[in-house]
Design a protein around this motif. Sequence first.
Motif, mmCIF file in Angstrom:
data_model
loop_
_atom_site.group_PDB
_atom_site.id
_atom_site.type_symbol
_atom_site.label_atom_id
_atom_site.label_comp_id
_atom_site.label_asym_id
_atom_site.label_seq_id
_atom_site.Cartn_x
_atom_site.Cartn_y
_atom_site.Cartn_z
ATOM 1 N N LEU A 218 0.842 -1.189 0.000
ATOM 2 C CA LEU A 218 0.000 0.000 0.000
ATOM 3 C C LEU A 218 0.880 1.244 0.000
ATOM 4 O O LEU A 218 1.684 1.446 0.905
ATOM 5 C CB LEU A 218 -0.915 -0.021 1.226
ATOM 6 N N VAL B 284 -6.821 0.999 2.950
ATOM 7 C CA VAL B 284 -6.612 -0.342 2.409
ATOM 8 C C VAL B 284 -7.515 -0.651 1.212
ATOM 9 O O VAL B 284 -7.032 -1.081 0.159
ATOM 10 C CB VAL B 284 -6.760 -1.406 3.518
ATOM 11 N N TRP C 3 -2.191 1.031 -4.392
ATOM 12 C CA TRP C 3 -1.267 -0.071 -4.167
ATOM 13 C C TRP C 3 -0.259 -0.106 -5.316
ATOM 14 O O TRP C 3 -0.568 0.265 -6.447
ATOM 15 C CB TRP C 3 -2.017 -1.399 -4.110
ATOM 16 N N SER D 270 -2.832 -10.129 7.452
ATOM 17 C CA SER D 270 -2.532 -9.510 6.158
ATOM 18 C C SER D 270 -2.924 -10.421 4.998
ATOM 19 O O SER D 270 -2.965 -9.971 3.849
ATOM 20 C CB SER D 270 -1.043 -9.179 6.063
ATOM 21 N N ILE E 21 -8.023 -11.710 5.215
ATOM 22 C CA ILE E 21 -8.429 -10.335 5.431
ATOM 23 C C ILE E 21 -9.700 -10.007 4.650
ATOM 24 O O ILE E 21 -9.916 -10.527 3.553
ATOM 25 C CB ILE E 21 -7.278 -9.379 5.009
ATOM 26 N N ILE F 186 -11.054 -6.640 3.305
ATOM 27 C CA ILE F 186 -10.635 -5.248 3.149
ATOM 28 C C ILE F 186 -11.809 -4.275 3.139
ATOM 29 O O ILE F 186 -11.596 -3.057 3.132
ATOM 30 C CB ILE F 186 -9.797 -5.059 1.870
ATOM 31 N N MET G 185 -11.082 -1.334 8.002
ATOM 32 C CA MET G 185 -10.111 -1.245 6.916
ATOM 33 C C MET G 185 -10.217 0.098 6.178
ATOM 34 O O MET G 185 -9.221 0.624 5.695
ATOM 35 C CB MET G 185 -10.302 -2.399 5.941
ATOM 36 N N THR H 242 -7.960 2.305 7.836
ATOM 37 C CA THR H 242 -6.593 1.795 8.000
ATOM 38 C C THR H 242 -5.737 2.215 6.819
ATOM 39 O O THR H 242 -6.104 1.984 5.663
ATOM 40 C CB THR H 242 -6.604 0.255 8.110
ATOM 41 N N ASN I 51 -2.254 1.556 6.730
ATOM 42 C CA ASN I 51 -1.002 0.797 6.700
ATOM 43 C C ASN I 51 -1.309 -0.672 6.500
ATOM 44 O O ASN I 51 -2.384 -1.152 6.859
ATOM 45 C CB ASN I 51 -0.206 0.995 7.994
ATOM 46 N N TYR I 52 -0.369 -1.372 5.908
ATOM 47 C CA TYR I 52 -0.532 -2.795 5.619
ATOM 48 C C TYR I 52 0.832 -3.454 5.770
ATOM 49 O O TYR I 52 1.829 -2.980 5.204
ATOM 50 C CB TYR I 52 -1.062 -3.007 4.210
ATOM 51 N N THR I 53 0.896 -4.542 6.533
ATOM 52 C CA THR I 53 2.140 -5.276 6.747
ATOM 53 C C THR I 53 2.250 -6.390 5.724
ATOM 54 O O THR I 53 1.395 -7.283 5.671
ATOM 55 C CB THR I 53 2.197 -5.863 8.163
#
Length: 249
Positions: free
Chosen positions: A133, A138, A143, A223, A226, A228, A233, A236, A238-240
């Motif tokens: 991302l 999200v 992306w 992650s 999920i 989304i 989300m 949100t 941030n994404y790991t």
Amino acid sequence: MVSLVLAALATLLGPALAHGGLANYTVGDTWYRGYDPDETPSDQLGQPWMVQRQWASIDPIFSVDDPFIACNNPGVPPPAYIPIEAGENITAVYWYWLHPVGPMTVWLAPCNGDCAKVNVNEVEWFKIWEAGLLSGNVPEGMWWQKQFQNWDGSPDLWPATIPISLKPGLYMIRHEILSIHIENKPQFYPECAHLNVTGKGSVLPPTEYLRKFPGAYDPNDPSININIYTDQMKNTTNYTIPGGPIWDG
């Protein structure tokens, strides 16, 4: 080994446009042809120019425990290698990619001999590149997977650098797109090719960077498993990216 130069590009445009997947590789100005599931397997498998492991369809891998998550299905090895010097870029070429949401990663694994003879589920992979991302939230943000798409007929290009300190030898390179646009149903799209890495490096990554496929991913990783489209989300940003840290030498 026969490398495909730019003049061969025209022959690849037709059937390759019909599917989404890693179709070609480039190092500098030299093009290398990958496997095309739309063409006859016997015209490709074992050919002296083939550098990519066979992927028989555009269908994704749905389970992190599927053995084909390593190098796709059926993963028949090629006879040829892409020559590349540590520190150079290798670019994966896609002629079409549909999905916009999810991370992309590039991995290497030393073969310690002929890559055609290794078990792709037993070698130790390490991640050398990742992107996810870039901005926004999200479900609706930008992306890298969406940013690299082109809708004008030009190729979608995905460059990555071979770490300059990497020890010379024969390696597999693994590109993976993880699409998470369907609720709790991740889609993995891996493709693998063979590299002959040269250079003056002498290093391999330490143990904490090494992973096996399957085994690199936890099916319960938030992650991966999920949805989304929840309100959470939407708030949100941030994404790991799963799979552990990047090793850049």
